[in-house]
Design a protein around this motif. Structure first.
Motif: not given
Length: 84
Positions: A74-81, A1-13
């Protein structure tokens, strides 16, 4: 299985990337299993560990660790905002 994974905010950094396309073993079928799999990379990846304060979304819908994954998701991970 292939997924696109996105990382946002402080996780991206912290992780040094905003997205990746990842082919996963068949046994990775939930958001929680994906988080555990990514944590096995070590170091800063432990920020994604189940139980840490990181939110997940699958195909732009908020998802819990038990949410099922399918190829092409598409799975996105992000810290609480917070706003203000």
């Amino acid at each position: 299985m292939t997924l696109t994974i996105l990382y946002f905010a402080s996780l991206r950094e912290a992780l040094g990337q905003s997205r990746e396309v990842l082919a996963l073993p068949d046994e990775i079928g939930t958001v929680g299993a994906l988080r555990h799999y990514l944590c096995e990379r070590g170091d800063v990846w432990s920020r994604l560990a189940p139980g840490n304060n990181v939110r997940a979304a699958v195909n732009q819908q908020m998802a819990r660790d038990e949410a099922a994954l399918q190829g092409g998701d598409e799975v996105a991970f992000f810290p609480p905002v917070t706003g203000g």
